[in-house]
Design a protein around this motif. Structure first.
Motif, PDB file in Angstrom:
ATOM      1  N   ILE A 178     -39.759  -6.039 -11.213  1.00 30.68           N
ATOM      2  CA  ILE A 178     -39.487  -7.571 -11.396  1.00 30.68           C
ATOM      3  C   ILE A 178     -39.460  -7.973 -10.059  1.00 30.68           C
ATOM      4  N   SER A 179     -39.291  -9.448 -10.023  1.00 26.72           N
ATOM      5  CA  SER A 179     -39.430 -10.093  -8.831  1.00 26.72           C
ATOM      6  C   SER A 179     -37.994 -11.029  -8.522  1.00 26.72           C
ATOM      7  N   VAL A 180     -37.915 -11.377  -7.270  1.00 30.80           N
ATOM      8  CA  VAL A 180     -36.514 -11.989  -6.966  1.00 30.80           C
ATOM      9  C   VAL A 180     -36.488 -13.224  -8.100  1.00 30.80           C
ATOM     10  N   GLN A 181     -37.675 -13.702  -8.497  1.00 30.57           N
ATOM     11  CA  GLN A 181     -37.810 -14.840  -9.345  1.00 30.57           C
ATOM     12  C   GLN A 181     -37.005 -14.661 -10.548  1.00 30.57           C
ATOM     13  N   VAL A 182     -36.968 -13.568 -11.115  1.00 30.88           N
ATOM     14  CA  VAL A 182     -36.659 -13.048 -12.324  1.00 30.88           C
ATOM     15  C   VAL A 182     -35.185 -12.763 -12.066  1.00 30.88           C
ATOM     16  N   LEU A 183     -34.766 -12.394 -11.051  1.00 26.97           N
ATOM     17  CA  LEU A 183     -33.244 -12.271 -10.644  1.00 26.97           C
ATOM     18  C   LEU A 183     -32.589 -13.524 -10.909  1.00 26.97           C
ATOM     19  N   ASN A 184     -33.184 -14.677 -10.039  1.00 26.13           N
ATOM     20  CA  ASN A 184     -32.669 -15.848 -10.142  1.00 26.13           C
ATOM     21  C   ASN A 184     -32.563 -16.624 -11.504  1.00 26.13           C
ATOM     22  N   GLU A 185     -33.788 -16.534 -12.278  1.00 22.30           N
ATOM     23  CA  GLU A 185     -33.777 -17.030 -13.419  1.00 22.30           C
ATOM     24  C   GLU A 185     -32.683 -16.317 -14.376  1.00 22.30           C
ATOM     25  N   PHE A 186     -32.542 -15.073 -14.184  1.00 24.75           N
ATOM     26  CA  PHE A 186     -31.511 -14.809 -15.237  1.00 24.75           C
ATOM     27  C   PHE A 186     -30.135 -15.046 -14.970  1.00 24.75           C
ATOM     28  N   ALA A 187     -29.831 -15.144 -13.511  1.00 21.81           N
ATOM     29  CA  ALA A 187     -28.524 -15.624 -13.284  1.00 21.81           C
ATOM     30  C   ALA A 187     -28.442 -16.988 -13.631  1.00 21.81           C
ATOM     31  N   HIS A 188     -29.121 -17.825 -13.536  1.00 19.80           N
ATOM     32  CA  HIS A 188     -29.192 -19.314 -14.242  1.00 19.80           C
ATOM     33  C   HIS A 188     -28.999 -19.349 -15.764  1.00 19.80           C
ATOM     34  N   VAL A 189     -29.921 -18.754 -16.306  1.00 20.83           N
ATOM     35  CA  VAL A 189     -29.661 -18.667 -17.764  1.00 20.83           C
ATOM     36  C   VAL A 189     -28.552 -18.081 -18.038  1.00 20.83           C
ATOM     37  N   ALA A 190     -28.040 -16.904 -17.687  1.00 23.50           N
ATOM     38  CA  ALA A 190     -26.895 -16.299 -17.986  1.00 23.50           C
ATOM     39  C   ALA A 190     -25.552 -16.851 -17.829  1.00 23.50           C
ATOM     40  N   THR A 191     -25.546 -17.726 -16.801  1.00 27.38           N
ATOM     41  CA  THR A 191     -24.159 -18.382 -16.417  1.00 27.38           C
ATOM     42  C   THR A 191     -24.368 -19.890 -17.028  1.00 27.38           C
ATOM     43  N   ARG A 192     -25.258 -20.415 -17.484  1.00 29.05           N
ATOM     44  CA  ARG A 192     -25.579 -21.883 -17.778  1.00 29.05           C
ATOM     45  C   ARG A 192     -25.442 -21.671 -19.158  1.00 29.05           C
ATOM     46  N   LYS A 193     -26.196 -20.883 -19.782  1.00 30.29           N
ATOM     47  CA  LYS A 193     -26.397 -20.940 -21.265  1.00 30.29           C
ATOM     48  C   LYS A 193     -25.931 -19.940 -22.181  1.00 30.29           C
ATOM     49  N   GLY A 242     -22.799 -18.182 -20.859  1.00 33.70           N
ATOM     50  CA  GLY A 242     -21.487 -18.230 -20.802  1.00 33.70           C
ATOM     51  C   GLY A 242     -20.984 -16.903 -19.956  1.00 33.70           C
ATOM     52  N   PHE A 243     -22.018 -16.204 -19.090  1.00 31.31           N
ATOM     53  CA  PHE A 243     -21.542 -15.003 -18.354  1.00 31.31           C
ATOM     54  C   PHE A 243     -20.769 -15.452 -17.186  1.00 31.31           C
ATOM     55  N   SER A 244     -19.881 -14.757 -16.814  1.00 30.87           N
ATOM     56  CA  SER A 244     -19.097 -15.063 -15.774  1.00 30.87           C
ATOM     57  C   SER A 244     -19.798 -14.632 -14.233  1.00 30.87           C
ATOM     58  N   ALA A 245     -19.501 -14.803 -13.251  1.00 35.60           N
ATOM     59  CA  ALA A 245     -20.305 -14.419 -11.990  1.00 35.60           C
ATOM     60  C   ALA A 245     -20.293 -12.917 -12.046  1.00 35.60           C
ATOM     61  N   GLN A 246     -18.857 -12.357 -12.375  1.00 31.72           N
ATOM     62  CA  GLN A 246     -18.950 -11.018 -12.156  1.00 31.72           C
ATOM     63  C   GLN A 246     -19.685 -10.120 -13.217  1.00 31.72           C
ATOM     64  N   GLU A 247     -19.919 -10.864 -14.458  1.00 31.39           N
ATOM     65  CA  GLU A 247     -20.816 -10.278 -15.396  1.00 31.39           C
ATOM     66  C   GLU A 247     -22.334 -10.418 -14.925  1.00 31.39           C
ATOM     67  N   SER A 268     -22.790  -7.663 -12.374  1.00 29.29           N
ATOM     68  CA  SER A 268     -22.836  -6.464 -12.881  1.00 29.29           C
ATOM     69  C   SER A 268     -23.991  -6.032 -13.636  1.00 29.29           C
ATOM     70  N   PHE A 269     -24.412  -6.953 -14.408  1.00 34.27           N
ATOM     71  CA  PHE A 269     -25.644  -6.852 -14.992  1.00 34.27           C
ATOM     72  C   PHE A 269     -26.939  -6.528 -14.159  1.00 34.27           C
ATOM     73  N   LEU A 270     -27.195  -7.426 -13.306  1.00 32.29           N
ATOM     74  CA  LEU A 270     -28.101  -7.537 -12.255  1.00 32.29           C
ATOM     75  C   LEU A 270     -28.079  -6.196 -11.339  1.00 32.29           C
ATOM     76  N   ASN A 271     -26.782  -5.691 -10.837  1.00 31.98           N
ATOM     77  CA  ASN A 271     -26.718  -4.404 -10.059  1.00 31.98           C
ATOM     78  C   ASN A 271     -27.479  -3.188 -10.903  1.00 31.98           C
TER      79      ASN A 271
END
Length: 134
Positions: free
Chosen positions: A35-50, A52-57, A60-63
């Motif tokens: 994957i690329s860093v873009q994928v990590l960024n997009e996942f973090a954006h959608v997971a938190t905004r849409k 409802g993931f917490s920052a810790q979640e 954890s998922f991305l790690n």
């Protein structure tokens, strides 16, 4: 070495509450790849905004994902290639950047639901792991 590349939507389906989509994503990701860093960024954006993931979640998922898949940085060369691909194939900029990143590491398969299943861009084949052929 040829390999697999994964778009953001595959990670999102893995984290979704949709069992069928999560299982399809899990089967694809079990093949390993990049994957690329873009994928990590997009996942973090959608997971938190849409989603409802917490920052810790998100962390954890991305790690976990980073321990399973190779992650490549975005570079100016990938950016330039992505711009050219967007123009040539009429792709969105974000999709083109994913395609460019996949090509940059000589992937032969891009798992995504965002592009046409079976499409070929150079030596890269687009595969929708959620598609259920009759």
């Amino acid at each position: 070495m040829p390999g697999n590349f994964f778009d953001t939507n595959i990670l999102l389906y893995l984290a979704s509450g949709d069992v069928e989509k999560a299982e399809a994503a899990d089967r694809a990701l079990a093949l390993g790849g990049t994957i690329s860093v873009q994928v990590l960024n997009e996942f973090a954006h959608v997971a938190t905004r849409k989603m409802g993931f917490s920052a810790q979640e998100v962390h954890s998922f991305l790690n976990t994902i980073r321990s399973l898949l190779d992650v490549i940085p975005l570079t100016v060369d990938i950016h330039d290639m992505g711009l050219a691909l967007a123009e040539r194939f009429k792709l969105s900029i974000y999709d083109a950047m994913i395609v460019a990143a996949a090509i940059s590491v000589n992937s032969d398969i891009l798992f995504t639901e965002d592009l046409q299943h079976g499409m070929k861009i150079g030596g890269l084949s687009i595969v929708n792991p959620l598609r259920q052929d009759p």
